[in-house]
Design an enzyme around this catalytic site. Sequence first.
Site, PDB file in Angstrom:
ATOM      1  N   GLU A 192       0.840  -1.193   0.000  1.00 45.31           N
ATOM      2  CA  GLU A 192       0.000   0.000   0.000  1.00 45.31           C
ATOM      3  C   GLU A 192       0.875   1.242   0.000  1.00 45.31           C
ATOM      4  O   GLU A 192       1.286   1.724   1.060  1.00 45.31           O
ATOM      5  CB  GLU A 192      -0.920  -0.008   1.229  1.00 45.31           C
ATOM      6  CG  GLU A 192      -1.985   1.071   1.208  1.00 45.31           C
ATOM      7  CD  GLU A 192      -2.940   0.965   2.378  1.00 45.31           C
ATOM      8  OE1 GLU A 192      -4.159   0.851   2.130  1.00 45.31           O
ATOM      9  OE2 GLU A 192      -2.473   0.993   3.540  1.00 45.31           O
ATOM     10  N   GLN A 193       1.168   1.745  -1.180  1.00 45.01           N
ATOM     11  CA  GLN A 193       1.936   2.975  -1.265  1.00 45.01           C
ATOM     12  C   GLN A 193       1.136   4.020  -2.028  1.00 45.01           C
ATOM     13  O   GLN A 193       0.447   3.717  -3.007  1.00 45.01           O
ATOM     14  CB  GLN A 193       3.298   2.749  -1.922  1.00 45.01           C
ATOM     15  CG  GLN A 193       3.267   2.298  -3.372  1.00 45.01           C
ATOM     16  CD  GLN A 193       4.611   2.537  -4.059  1.00 45.01           C
ATOM     17  OE1 GLN A 193       5.163   3.625  -3.988  1.00 45.01           O
ATOM     18  NE2 GLN A 193       5.125   1.507  -4.717  1.00 45.01           N
TER      19      GLN A 193
END
Length: 536
Positions: free
Chosen positions: A375-376
């Site tokens: 999750e970036q």
Amino acid sequence: MIRNPILPGFNPDPSICRVGDDYYIATSTFEWYPGVQIHHSRDLVNWRLVRRPLERQGQLDMRGNPDSCGVWAPCLSHADGQFWLVFTDVKRFDGNFKDAHNYIVTSPTIEGEWSDPVYVNSSGFDPSLFHDDDGRKWFLNMQWNHRTESYGGAPKSPAFDGILLQEWDPQTKALTGPIKNIFAGSPLGLVEGPHLFKRNGWYYLTTAEGGTGYDHAVTMARSRTIDGPYEMHPDMHLITSRGHPEAVLQRSGHGQYVETPSGEPYHTHLSGRPLPPKRRCTLGRETSIQRCVWKEDGWLYLANGTVVPDVEVEAPNAAMPVEKPHRSGYNFDGGNLPEDFQWLRTPQPERIFSLAERPGHLRLFARESIGSWFEQALVARRQEHHRFRAETVLEFEPDTYQQVAGLTHYYNRHKFHAVAVTWHEKLGRCVTILSCNGDYPDAKLSFPAGSGVAIPDGRVQLSMEVRDNDLQFFWQTEGKGAWQPIGPMLDAGVVSDEGGRGEHGSFTGAFAGVFAFDTSGRAKVADFDWFNYDEL
């Protein structure tokens, strides 16, 4: 004339489908979300992105997928009054295994909502669906053999263990009947990317061979029965740039056959345009198309009389190319993310960005580090030109060095450059550079501008200019002074398929975009008012 590539920038593995006067091309998106790009044309000359159909968690969740995994080689077709899209979600790349899961989704229209996926099999990647004229449907994919030394970056032919064929029952939504290995490939090896079509009682099979690098090729074979045996094309390969370093379009392979309404034959293929001196394709694998001819021997050939693809190809009618603007400006005022942009892996974009929390701005919620597989907060558009300038304006008030936001030239976790606003114990708020110059084991983060440059309060403009293999970052306080270069000239060629460990190590494409991370876990927000991309 058609000018190749017709889909510049990262658009590989083109599957083409015609319905009436409308042409559609589906291309691979790998770890970028939403999944699969579908472009539309009515003349084979001008193309427009119209849909990314894999757009919700029930269809596609790639969190944890490694770089260059995710959606591989979609196949788009139309039958029974609806569109069919088959694709692979690859969960592993390096090592002996691939863990490749194949699915089918359908929709009555390209632009409409697509169905939840139906699982098919996991025996290999690059699936396709063939609708025979007797109403039966056949599913093809390459078979992966893990009992070899083949691994990511160093493919070996024994792992590519032929093309499998099995009947698909649309009523039960399951495969049925025997599994047959119908094609072992040519001596070139690495057989994948199967597509079937039928003409004058012959089943024609095109496959991709030679890997994704400079030996890539479209191989062709035919049979009177769908399950073979298949005889090889007299030239073996329909399209290849192998052995022709002078060709503009290199790495040519993996495409599909299509006919115009009047029966004129064309064939798509992926291609790359390398830059000297290292022959790195900084735009990734792009989509091209070639005009073909049928000869008296019943085989398809390129219209130019060779196997080497052309940049300029005769169009089927008198279409005029639409001039594309040199600038693409995005002000984030519409409430929706501009269609050119994508993000990475997650089906929950509301956790990484919002255009509603602060209207007129793209707000990023800083999450995991740049290069995270989970999750970036990174939102970006494709690099489509060898020379371009990108710039943005940022509001960001970090209070720790763990909070970073800015502008990036990005390929994957090991190949990127970024100019960013962060905080430093002595400088306070500052601008610095983060850079990663290649795949492991040498993938170490570096800081070419050192601790950076202290900056005053207020909005900060960031920009980068890429000229072939060179990249330079700039910054300025908005409305005050001129652009200031920061850091040395960087190697933009690293941000390419061949960067790092080289050919076959990865095979997506370069993006320009904005990012934010907060490894303290506090999800600091970063607001971007606009983003410009200019061809230089």
